[in-house]
Enzyme design. Sequence first.
Site, mmCIF file in Angstrom:
data_model
loop_
_atom_site.group_PDB
_atom_site.id
_atom_site.type_symbol
_atom_site.label_atom_id
_atom_site.label_comp_id
_atom_site.label_asym_id
_atom_site.label_seq_id
_atom_site.Cartn_x
_atom_site.Cartn_y
_atom_site.Cartn_z
ATOM 1 N N HIS A 139 18.685 -1.603 -0.194
ATOM 2 C CA HIS A 139 18.521 -2.879 -0.122
ATOM 3 C C HIS A 139 17.467 -3.323 -1.134
ATOM 4 O O HIS A 139 17.349 -4.355 -1.563
ATOM 5 C CB HIS A 139 18.331 -3.052 1.365
ATOM 6 C CG HIS A 139 17.227 -2.198 1.838
ATOM 7 N ND1 HIS A 139 17.505 -1.005 1.631
ATOM 8 C CD2 HIS A 139 16.210 -2.385 2.572
ATOM 9 C CE1 HIS A 139 16.467 -0.132 2.436
ATOM 10 N NE2 HIS A 139 15.672 -1.113 3.021
ATOM 11 N N ARG A 174 0.660 -1.116 -0.003
ATOM 12 C CA ARG A 174 0.009 0.060 -0.014
ATOM 13 C C ARG A 174 0.935 0.981 0.073
ATOM 14 O O ARG A 174 0.454 2.398 0.135
ATOM 15 C CB ARG A 174 -0.820 0.216 1.281
ATOM 16 C CG ARG A 174 -1.717 -1.148 1.286
ATOM 17 C CD ARG A 174 -3.279 -1.053 1.921
ATOM 18 N NE ARG A 174 -3.897 -2.071 1.732
ATOM 19 C CZ ARG A 174 -4.988 -2.512 0.850
ATOM 20 N NH1 ARG A 174 -5.218 -1.776 -0.181
ATOM 21 N NH2 ARG A 174 -5.524 -3.648 1.025
ATOM 22 N N ASP A 227 9.566 -7.366 2.594
ATOM 23 C CA ASP A 227 9.487 -7.069 3.910
ATOM 24 C C ASP A 227 10.945 -6.665 4.026
ATOM 25 O O ASP A 227 11.706 -7.118 3.550
ATOM 26 C CB ASP A 227 9.114 -8.052 4.692
ATOM 27 C CG ASP A 227 8.808 -7.757 6.018
ATOM 28 O OD1 ASP A 227 8.113 -6.615 6.316
ATOM 29 O OD2 ASP A 227 9.304 -8.054 7.122
ATOM 30 N N SER A 228 10.967 -5.173 4.952
ATOM 31 C CA SER A 228 12.377 -4.835 5.017
ATOM 32 C C SER A 228 12.542 -4.283 6.285
ATOM 33 O O SER A 228 11.720 -4.218 7.167
ATOM 34 C CB SER A 228 12.732 -3.777 3.804
ATOM 35 O OG SER A 228 11.366 -2.715 4.032
ATOM 36 N N PHE A 274 13.166 8.301 4.838
ATOM 37 C CA PHE A 274 12.373 7.888 5.845
ATOM 38 C C PHE A 274 12.742 6.661 6.987
ATOM 39 O O PHE A 274 13.905 6.540 6.580
ATOM 40 C CB PHE A 274 10.924 7.378 5.316
ATOM 41 C CG PHE A 274 11.150 5.930 4.757
ATOM 42 C CD1 PHE A 274 11.599 5.793 3.648
ATOM 43 C CD2 PHE A 274 10.778 4.815 5.414
ATOM 44 C CE1 PHE A 274 12.093 4.388 3.147
ATOM 45 C CE2 PHE A 274 10.862 3.568 4.915
ATOM 46 C CZ PHE A 274 11.469 3.372 3.613
ATOM 47 N N LYS A 331 7.049 2.627 -2.846
ATOM 48 C CA LYS A 331 7.648 1.386 -3.221
ATOM 49 C C LYS A 331 7.054 0.951 -4.531
ATOM 50 O O LYS A 331 7.687 0.279 -5.561
ATOM 51 C CB LYS A 331 7.108 0.174 -2.136
ATOM 52 C CG LYS A 331 8.076 0.426 -0.759
ATOM 53 C CD LYS A 331 7.444 -0.990 -0.108
ATOM 54 C CE LYS A 331 8.143 -0.726 1.512
ATOM 55 N NZ LYS A 331 7.668 -1.945 2.213
ATOM 56 N N LYS A 385 19.630 7.182 -3.565
ATOM 57 C CA LYS A 385 19.718 6.258 -2.566
ATOM 58 C C LYS A 385 18.982 4.829 -3.303
ATOM 59 O O LYS A 385 19.434 3.943 -3.030
ATOM 60 C CB LYS A 385 18.444 6.650 -1.437
ATOM 61 C CG LYS A 385 18.031 5.588 -0.533
ATOM 62 C CD LYS A 385 17.034 5.776 0.435
ATOM 63 C CE LYS A 385 16.402 4.413 0.832
ATOM 64 N NZ LYS A 385 15.346 4.854 2.113
ATOM 65 N N TYR A 422 14.829 4.927 9.175
ATOM 66 C CA TYR A 422 15.967 4.751 10.032
ATOM 67 C C TYR A 422 17.269 5.702 9.033
ATOM 68 O O TYR A 422 18.538 5.752 9.463
ATOM 69 C CB TYR A 422 16.624 3.682 10.551
ATOM 70 C CG TYR A 422 15.690 2.971 11.431
ATOM 71 C CD1 TYR A 422 16.027 3.353 12.737
ATOM 72 C CD2 TYR A 422 14.785 2.294 11.012
ATOM 73 C CE1 TYR A 422 15.123 2.523 13.778
ATOM 74 C CE2 TYR A 422 13.981 1.505 11.894
ATOM 75 C CZ TYR A 422 14.157 1.700 13.342
ATOM 76 O OH TYR A 422 13.421 1.114 14.168
HETATM 77 P P1 IMP Z 1 8.225 -2.196 5.700
HETATM 78 O O1 IMP Z 1 9.050 -3.325 4.854
HETATM 79 O O2 IMP Z 1 7.671 -1.131 4.779
HETATM 80 O O3 IMP Z 1 7.484 -2.877 6.593
HETATM 81 O O4 IMP Z 1 9.349 -1.374 6.686
HETATM 82 C C1 IMP Z 1 9.530 -1.830 7.772
HETATM 83 C C2 IMP Z 1 10.527 -0.369 8.560
HETATM 84 O O5 IMP Z 1 11.867 -0.905 8.204
HETATM 85 C C3 IMP Z 1 10.452 0.889 8.110
HETATM 86 O O6 IMP Z 1 9.104 1.367 8.718
HETATM 87 C C4 IMP Z 1 11.461 1.421 8.491
HETATM 88 O O7 IMP Z 1 11.434 1.688 9.895
HETATM 89 C C5 IMP Z 1 12.501 0.644 8.243
HETATM 90 N N1 IMP Z 1 12.992 0.441 6.725
HETATM 91 C C6 IMP Z 1 12.890 -0.164 5.698
HETATM 92 N N2 IMP Z 1 13.457 0.261 4.625
HETATM 93 C C7 IMP Z 1 14.151 1.245 5.072
HETATM 94 C C8 IMP Z 1 14.613 2.265 4.309
HETATM 95 O O8 IMP Z 1 14.961 2.431 2.996
HETATM 96 N N3 IMP Z 1 15.176 3.445 4.951
HETATM 97 C C9 IMP Z 1 14.929 3.527 6.590
HETATM 98 N N4 IMP Z 1 14.228 2.589 6.981
HETATM 99 C C10 IMP Z 1 13.782 1.535 6.269
#
Ligand code: IMP
Length: 198
Positions: free
Chosen positions: A183, A8, A69-70, A155, A12, A178, A157
């Site tokens: 990643h 959502r 997922d990240s 955004f 991304k 970036k 970290y």
């Molecule tokens: P999700 O994959 O969108 O659930 O990301 C999980 C969390 O990981 C995010 O809310 C951030 O806190 C952190 N995160 C993931 N990718 C990044 C990035 O590219 N930069 C900074 N924080 C990240």
Amino acid sequence: MDLVIATRNNGKLKEIRAMLKGTRIRVLSLDDFHGCPDVIEDGKTFRENALKKARAVAEYTGKTALADDSGLSVDALDGAPGVYSARFSGPGADDLKNNRKLLRMMKDVPDGGRGAEFVCVMALAGPKGSGVKERTVKGVVRGRITRGMRGPGGFGYDPLFYYSPKGMTFAEMGPEEKNRVSHRARALMKIKALFKTR
Ligand code: IMP
């Protein structure tokens, strides 16, 4: 071939669309399928969460789905916050609270021990009976946790993630810069390579 992106997050989605341009894949989003339920990310690994999302969206839409997922994994914290990156500072967590908590926990860690990595796992899945083989790929970028927040961009970290090849934090780099090394970009490159061989 149709591919539904299970996110959502418009940022991304845009990134994934751009990277899959020029392939034979038609990118669809959750906006093309109303009522798709949100998946609870309760897995213990990035891979579990990504697969859970991809499977749920493939089942709901009847099409092949791509999910990711990240998060951030810090060496001195045994990989934390990891899958808890978004919720690191507890109920009501937001980026600022998460960053402050991380800085507090890293206060006494010497410069040599501040290594960390952003990790992104992407999963591909098809609806049951489709014959689509489930695949996961991982993209990683290594950096160091700074001693204070630096930079206005990005955004999560990003203000604490120092990327030495550029001599800047991710929040000090422009979005395009970036996205070339992140990643997510590295995982997407692997997904793209999979489609070339399909
Ligand atoms: P999700 O994959 O969108 O659930 O990301 C999980 C969390 O990981 C995010 O809310 C951030 O806190 C952190 N995160 C993931 N990718 C990044 C990035 O590219 N930069 C900074 N924080 C990240």
